[in-house]
Scaffold this motif. Structure first.
Motif, PDB file in Angstrom:
ATOM      1  N   LYS A 286      35.941 -26.914   4.935  1.00  0.00           N
ATOM      2  CA  LYS A 286      36.268 -25.628   5.566  1.00  0.00           C
ATOM      3  C   LYS A 286      35.280 -24.555   5.121  1.00  0.00           C
ATOM      4  CE  LYS A 286      41.198 -26.799   5.570  1.00  0.00           C
ATOM      5  NZ  LYS A 286      42.543 -26.417   5.046  1.00  0.00           N
ATOM      6  N   ARG A 287      34.830 -23.750   6.061  1.00  0.00           N
ATOM      7  CA  ARG A 287      33.836 -22.709   5.769  1.00  0.00           C
ATOM      8  C   ARG A 287      34.542 -21.378   5.502  1.00  0.00           C
ATOM      9  NH1 ARG A 287      28.844 -23.406   9.341  1.00  0.00           N
ATOM     10  NH2 ARG A 287      28.860 -25.200   7.943  1.00  0.00           N
ATOM     11  N   ILE A 288      34.245 -20.772   4.364  1.00  0.00           N
ATOM     12  CA  ILE A 288      34.858 -19.487   4.007  1.00  0.00           C
ATOM     13  C   ILE A 288      33.780 -18.524   3.506  1.00  0.00           C
ATOM     14  CG2 ILE A 288      37.158 -20.386   3.472  1.00  0.00           C
ATOM     15  CD1 ILE A 288      36.265 -20.195   0.464  1.00  0.00           C
ATOM     16  N   LEU A 289      32.685 -18.388   4.262  1.00  0.00           N
ATOM     17  CA  LEU A 289      31.631 -17.483   3.831  1.00  0.00           C
ATOM     18  C   LEU A 289      32.200 -16.098   3.567  1.00  0.00           C
ATOM     19  CD1 LEU A 289      28.701 -18.455   6.221  1.00  0.00           C
ATOM     20  CD2 LEU A 289      28.759 -18.737   3.748  1.00  0.00           C
ATOM     21  N   PRO A 290      31.832 -15.499   2.427  1.00  0.00           N
ATOM     22  CA  PRO A 290      32.376 -14.175   2.107  1.00  0.00           C
ATOM     23  C   PRO A 290      31.875 -13.135   3.089  1.00  0.00           C
ATOM     24  CG  PRO A 290      30.627 -14.769   0.579  1.00  0.00           C
ATOM     25  CD  PRO A 290      30.908 -15.986   1.402  1.00  0.00           C
ATOM     26  N   PRO A 291      32.599 -12.037   3.229  1.00  0.00           N
ATOM     27  CA  PRO A 291      32.151 -10.984   4.144  1.00  0.00           C
ATOM     28  C   PRO A 291      30.869 -10.337   3.632  1.00  0.00           C
ATOM     29  CG  PRO A 291      33.988 -10.216   2.813  1.00  0.00           C
ATOM     30  CD  PRO A 291      33.840 -11.680   2.545  1.00  0.00           C
ATOM     31  N   PRO A 292      30.105  -9.695   4.525  1.00  0.00           N
ATOM     32  CA  PRO A 292      28.895  -9.006   4.062  1.00  0.00           C
ATOM     33  C   PRO A 292      29.256  -7.915   3.075  1.00  0.00           C
ATOM     34  CG  PRO A 292      29.445  -8.385   6.314  1.00  0.00           C
ATOM     35  CD  PRO A 292      30.328  -9.532   5.960  1.00  0.00           C
ATOM     36  N   PRO A 293      28.366  -7.621   2.147  1.00  0.00           N
ATOM     37  CA  PRO A 293      28.691  -6.629   1.119  1.00  0.00           C
ATOM     38  C   PRO A 293      28.919  -5.254   1.717  1.00  0.00           C
ATOM     39  CG  PRO A 293      26.365  -7.201   1.057  1.00  0.00           C
ATOM     40  CD  PRO A 293      27.025  -8.168   1.980  1.00  0.00           C
ATOM     41  N   ASP A 294      29.894  -4.560   1.177  1.00  0.00           N
ATOM     42  CA  ASP A 294      30.206  -3.202   1.599  1.00  0.00           C
ATOM     43  C   ASP A 294      29.097  -2.258   1.154  1.00  0.00           C
ATOM     44  OD1 ASP A 294      31.510  -0.429   1.233  1.00  0.00           O
ATOM     45  OD2 ASP A 294      33.011  -1.539   2.375  1.00  0.00           O
ATOM     46  N   ALA A 295      28.862  -1.220   1.935  1.00  0.00           N
ATOM     47  CA  ALA A 295      27.815  -0.257   1.590  1.00  0.00           C
ATOM     48  C   ALA A 295      28.114   0.454   0.276  1.00  0.00           C
ATOM     49  CB  ALA A 295      27.653   0.761   2.716  1.00  0.00           C
ATOM     50  N   ASN A 296      29.388   0.510  -0.075  1.00  0.00           N
ATOM     51  CA  ASN A 296      29.785   1.185  -1.319  1.00  0.00           C
ATOM     52  C   ASN A 296      30.055   0.195  -2.441  1.00  0.00           C
ATOM     53  OD1 ASN A 296      29.768   3.754  -0.041  1.00  0.00           O
ATOM     54  ND2 ASN A 296      31.770   3.264   0.872  1.00  0.00           N
ATOM     55  N   ILE A 297      29.448  -0.986  -2.346  1.00  0.00           N
ATOM     56  CA  ILE A 297      29.758  -2.027  -3.322  1.00  0.00           C
ATOM     57  C   ILE A 297      29.144  -1.741  -4.689  1.00  0.00           C
ATOM     58  CG2 ILE A 297      27.757  -3.528  -2.933  1.00  0.00           C
ATOM     59  CD1 ILE A 297      29.664  -5.902  -2.997  1.00  0.00           C
ATOM     60  N   MET A 298      28.229  -0.787  -4.766  1.00  0.00           N
ATOM     61  CA  MET A 298      27.521  -0.538  -6.016  1.00  0.00           C
ATOM     62  C   MET A 298      27.777   0.893  -6.503  1.00  0.00           C
ATOM     63  SD  MET A 298      23.506  -1.215  -6.939  1.00  0.00           S
ATOM     64  CE  MET A 298      22.964   0.339  -6.263  1.00  0.00           C
ATOM     65  N   PRO A 299      28.933   1.144  -7.108  1.00  0.00           N
ATOM     66  CA  PRO A 299      29.237   2.495  -7.571  1.00  0.00           C
ATOM     67  C   PRO A 299      28.577   2.835  -8.896  1.00  0.00           C
ATOM     68  CG  PRO A 299      31.060   1.057  -8.089  1.00  0.00           C
ATOM     69  CD  PRO A 299      30.048   0.229  -7.339  1.00  0.00           C
TER      70      PRO A 299
END
Length: 486
Positions: A286-299
């Motif tokens: 089963k494929r569960i690729l994570p979602p693309p990184p959020d623009a605010n992922i690096m606080p």
């Protein structure tokens, strides 16, 4: 009738020698380390039938036809995902310290992704602190929880994590749990597996152990990673299995296990997520690729955030990368090198690199447990002591339990922390994970932990070691013979 039995006998003898010749040719055609090849050939020639069966079962890296096919087919989509990730330029480090530069370049070239910056990183040195932090993060989870462990053993505070995970699943959090079949055998024999599945946790028994599959897949290939991912943002990894040491291997006579875990927040969770998705697809299809990184992922700003590279090993991942990374780290040392490992059975190349570092003036220390839960590894590791001591390496034997921490610190700046033991199994066989951290602040924290280990250890005296009993030397050499196979 006599002629028939004579012909049959000669056919059996011919078939027997043909089988030995075939396996010998197969070993020689595989481009493996010479000591490993010689060890297998000697075993096969001394104990032919046992040796042949052992080699066919454990001598080659058989992932299994179905898993190998999944590993091949998953890479196109994974490559596209990594390509999309590279467009998020702001999360990738564009410079490294002098001591870390070569290792980060190696990892980027071989894995296709650079180290990520802006991560918050915390060292957890006690099991209680780790399990409490884990329960708290699970309780705060809102979207997804992914976990993989080699060992999950019920009992004590481990049950609190299980309860928190089931509660999260009941409130709608998507929970996935992958556990190694051999390491977590007690878990799968307990009621917890059924209880979790009934609560909505997707529980997977990885690399199932079965006599029916012994020739279809290598049975000692294990899922040795320890990873927790929460909401694609919080991540854990390190040496600790999901166990309460007060309830774990109490009859082994080695004391409680001493571990180290890292808790992270930031984009490193994204890169660890792609590793988990690959493991999940190889095991389940089963494929569960994570979602693309959020623009605010690096606080966390560059000055307050850590730069981390994640190295994954195992079938389907870049071959020999962990070994190459360790060699690169050791050869990068200029002032100090400290290594901790529960199982020290290095390759000839790694042993040579460590000794060379000491001979060129680097202050090299290796910390290993005085008492080991593996008799074979305990004796085999001692076979390397004389050469290390002669080169000037300081060897410390930890006396306050079984030191299970796997860590490397180079010049106080470059740190490696994860699941990799300094033995053949971790370097070339199992599914493993290691964090590479380029940060002197984290290096200071790790140095304090390692100093505490040294304070609870006994330094091996070179002169006293040279006077050890002759029978001990024989035992060391005997077990050293099997070191390429451990």
């Amino acid at each position: 009738m006599t002629t028939f039995y004579t012909v049959l006998s000669w056919l059996l003898i011919f078939g027997y020698w043909l089988l030995i010749a075939g396996v010998t040719l197969r070993i020689l055609m595989k481009r493996r380390a010479v000591p490993s090849a010689m060890a297998w050939l000697l075993i096969i020639y001394i104990l032919p039938l046992v040796g042949i069966i052992a080699y066919l079962s454990f001598g080659e890296l058989h992932l299994g036809k179905r898993r190998a096919e999944r590993a091949r087919t998953m890479w196109p989509s994974t490559a596209r995902w990594l390509s999309d990730l590279k467009s998020c330029h702001h999360i990738f480090a564009d410079e490294n310290s002098d001591v870390a530069r070569s290792l980060f370049q190696l990892c980027e070239n071989r894995q296709g992704v650079a180290g990520v910056k802006g991560n918050q990183l915390q060292l957890l040195t006690s099991t209680d602190d780790t399990l409490q932090a884990l329960v708290r993060d699970i309780q705060l989870a809102r979207h997804n929880i992914e976990m993989v462990f080699y060992i999950w053993q019920p009992g004590g505070k481990a049950d609190e994590v299980a309860e928190a995970l089931m509660a999260a699943a009941r409130r709608g959090v998507h929970c996935r749990l992958m556990l190694d079949s051999a390491g977590s055998v007690q878990f799968f024999r307990s009621p917890w597996a059924t209880m979790m599945r009934n609560a909505g946790v997707d529980v997977v028994e990885s690399l199932k152990v079965s006599l029916m599959r012994v020739f279809l897949r290598r049975m000692d290939l294990r899922q040795h990673r320890k990873v927790v991912l929460i909401d694609n943002y919080v991540a854990y990894t390190g040496s600790m299995n999901l166990v309460d040491p007060r309830y774990f291997k109490q009859d082994a006579g080695v004391g409680q296990w001493i571990d180290l875990m890292a808790r992270m927040e930031g984009p490193v969770a994204t890169t660890m997520g792609i590793i988990y998705s690959c493991d999940w697809e190889i095991e389940t299809g089963k494929r569960i690729l994570p979602p693309p990184p959020d623009a605010n992922i690096m606080p966390f700003e560059q000055e307050s955030g850590h730069t981390i590279q994640v190295i994954a090993s195992g079938p389907g991942f870049p071959e020999d990368l962990i070994h190459q990374a360790l060699l690169t780290a050791v050869y990068s040392a200029r002032e100090q090198l400290i290594m901790t490992t529960p199982y020290f059975v290095p390759s000839e190349d790694l042993l040579h690199a460590i000794c060379t570092a000491a001979l060129r003036g680097v202050d090299v220390s290796i910390i290993v447990p005085r008492h080991n839960d593996s008799l074979l590894v305990g004796w085999a590791s001692r076979a390397f002591f004389a050469e290390l001591l002669a080169a000037g390496v300081k060897i410390y034997q930890f006396e306050d339990g079984l030191l299970h921490t796997k860590s490397v610190l180079v010049d106080g700046q470059l740190s490696l922390v994860g699941t990799v033991n300094l033995d053949m199994r971790s370097l070339w066989l199992n599914f493993e994970i290691t964090l590479v951290i380029d940060d002197d602040g984290f290096g200071d924290d790790l140095a304090h932990v390692q100093d505490d280990y040294i304070a609870r250890s006994r330094l091996v005296d070179a002169q006293r070691w040279s006077r050890r009993a002759y029978w001990q030397r024989i035992a060391e050499r005997l077990f050293y013979f099997f070191s390429p196979l451990l």
